[in-house]
Design an enzyme around this catalytic site. Structure first.
Site, short mmCIF file in Angstrom:
data_model
loop_
_atom_site.label_atom_id
_atom_site.label_comp_id
_atom_site.label_asym_id
_atom_site.label_seq_id
_atom_site.Cartn_x
_atom_site.Cartn_y
_atom_site.Cartn_z
CD GLU A 1 -9.75 -33.05 1.78
OE1 GLU A 1 -8.56 -33.16 1.40
OE2 GLU A 1 -10.59 -32.32 1.23
CG ASP B 1 -15.40 -30.23 3.72
OD1 ASP B 1 -15.41 -31.36 4.26
OD2 ASP B 1 -15.35 -30.06 2.49
CD GLU C 1 -13.06 -35.91 -4.26
OE1 GLU C 1 -13.17 -35.54 -3.08
OE2 GLU C 1 -12.92 -35.14 -5.23
CE LYS D 1 -16.30 -33.82 3.04
NZ LYS D 1 -14.94 -33.48 2.54
CG ASP E 1 -12.53 -28.04 1.49
OD1 ASP E 1 -13.13 -28.83 0.72
OD2 ASP E 1 -11.38 -28.27 1.93
CB SER E 2 -15.94 -27.88 -3.32
OG SER E 2 -17.18 -28.02 -2.64
O1 KIV Z 1 -15.60 -30.00 -0.56
C1 KIV Z 1 -16.36 -30.79 -1.15
O2 KIV Z 1 -17.24 -30.41 -1.92
C2 KIV Z 1 -16.19 -32.20 -0.89
C3 KIV Z 1 -16.95 -33.15 -1.76
C4 KIV Z 1 -16.24 -33.28 -3.05
C5 KIV Z 1 -17.17 -34.45 -1.12
O3 KIV Z 1 -15.44 -32.58 -0.05
#
Ligand code: KIV
Length: 293
Positions: free
Chosen positions: A125, A93, A192, A123, A54-55
Site C-alpha cells: 500500500e 499482500d 480502493e 501487493k 491482509d483483509s
Molecule cells: O486485503 C485486501 O483484501 C485488499 C483488497 C481490499 C484489495 O487489499
C-alpha cells in the site's frame, strides 16, 4: 476468459495476460481467498486474479483492523491458497510492518511470500513514497502490485475507512502516486475507495491494469473481498459490495438444523452408521451383556 471446462489444462494467467486484457478493454475479475477450497473454486471459475489479502486479519482472524497481521500469518494462508490455484494470477499482500523498516527487510519478506507462499506478485500500500521501494523489489525480480486511494493500513492517518480523492488536490496526488508507481515498475494498481470519476481518470492515464474496489466500473478489473461477496461478514457491508450468494444464511440454517437433528437423535441415521458383519454381531449378541473382552 471464461470458466475452465472440466479436464482442460489450466492456462497460466500472468501480469502480461492482465495487461493484454486492459489493452483489449476486456475487464477481468479478482477476488480474495485465504484457504484451499475457496481458492480452488475461484480458480476453477476462471477468476483471473486471486489475492491473499491482509483483509485476512478482519474477515478470517476476527481482528479489528489489518494492522496486527504478520508475515507468518500471510504465509500460512498463502501456502494453502497456492495449492488451490492452477491458473489465476496469485498476488499476496505484504502486511503492515513487513516493508516499513527498510528496503532490505522488504526484499527479504517479499522473497518469502514468493518462495514459501508461491506468490506470483506481492501487493503493498502507498503512493509516490513507495516508488523507490517498488523499483528495488522490481529489480530483485519481485513483481509488485500497488494499492492507492483508501489504504487500510493507513487507517489511523486517514481517520477511518473513508473515501479518498474527493478534492482537486487529492486527485492530483492520486494521479502522481499512480504515475510514480507505474514508473517504478508496478505491474498493476489496486484503486480502493475513490469516486468513480477519479478511478476512470487514473485508469485512462495508466499504462498498467487498474483493479478497482469501491472505485466504479471503469477500472480494468474489479476485486471484492470473498466474505463480503457471500455474506460471511459480520459488519454492514460498504455501499460498493454486491452479494453474489448468501453463504452466511446457508451456514446459519445448516448449523441450526444439524444441532436440532443431533438433539433429537435423528442424526446419524441407520444408513449413516457403520455396521458389524452379521457373524460378529451374532457373536457379540451371544455374549453376556457388559463383557468387553
Ligand atoms: O486485503 C485486501 O483484501 C485488499 C483488497 C481490499 C484489495 O487489499
Amino acid at each position: 476468459m471464461s470458466a475452465r471446462p472440466e479436464g482442460m489444462a489450466a492456462r497460466k494467467i500472468t501480469a502480461q495476460t492482465l495487461l493484454d486484457a486492459k489493452r483489449r478493454r476486456q475487464p477481468f475479475a479478482a477476488v480474495t481467498a485465504y484457504d484451499y477450497p475457496t481458492a480452488r473454486l475461484a480458480d476453477e471459475a476462471g477468476i483471473e486474479l486471486i489475492l491473499v489479502g491482509d483483509s485476512l486479519g478482519m474477515v478470517v482472524l476476527g481482528l479489528e483492523s489489518t494492522l496486527p497481521v504478520t508475515i507468518d500469518e500471510m504465509l500460512h494462508h498463502a501456502r494453502a491458497v497456492r495449492r488451490g490455484v492452477q491458473s489465476s494470477f496469485l498476488v499476496v499482500d505484504m502486511p503492515y510492518g513487513s516493508y516499513h523498516t527498510g528496503a532490505d527487510d522488504a526484499v527479504r519478506n517479499a522473497l518469502r511470500l514468493m518462495k514459501e507462499g508461491g506468490a506470483a506478485a506481492v501487493k503493498l500500500e502507498g503512493g509516490a513514497e513507495r516508488a523507490a521501494l517498488v523499483e528495488r523489489l522490481t529489480r530483485e525480480e519481485i513483481p509488485v502490485v500497488g494499492h492507492i486511494g483508501l489504504t487500510p493500513q493507513a487507517v489511523h492517518r486517514m481517520g477511518g475507512y473513508r473515501v479518498q480523492g474527493k478534492s482537486a488536490a487529492a486527485i492530483d496526488g492520486l494521479m502522481a502516486d499512480a504515475a510514480a508507481l507505474e514508473g517504478a515498475g508496478a505491474v498493476a494498481l489496486v484503486i480502493e475507495g475513490v469516486p468513480r470519476e477519479v478511478a476512470a481518470r487514473l485508469t485512462a492515464a495508466a499504462g498498467i491494469p487498474t483493479i478497482g474496489i469501491g472505485a466504479g466500473p471503469e477500472c480494468d478489473g474489479q476485486i471484492l473481498v470473498l466474505h463480503d461477496m457471500f455474506q460471511l461478514g459480520f459488519r454492514t457491508p460498504a455501499k460498493f459490495v454486491r452479494t453474489f450468494g448468501d453463504a452466511g444464511t446457508l451456514l446459519r440454517q445448516g448449523f441450526a438444523e444439524y444441532r436440532a437433528e443431533v438433539a433429537a437423535r435423528t442424526f446419524p441415521k441407520e444408513d449413516e452408521s457403520y455396521h458389524l458383519s452379521p457373524e460378529v454381531r451374532a457373536e457379540l449378541e451371544a455374549e453376556p451383556a457388559g463383557r468387553t473382552k
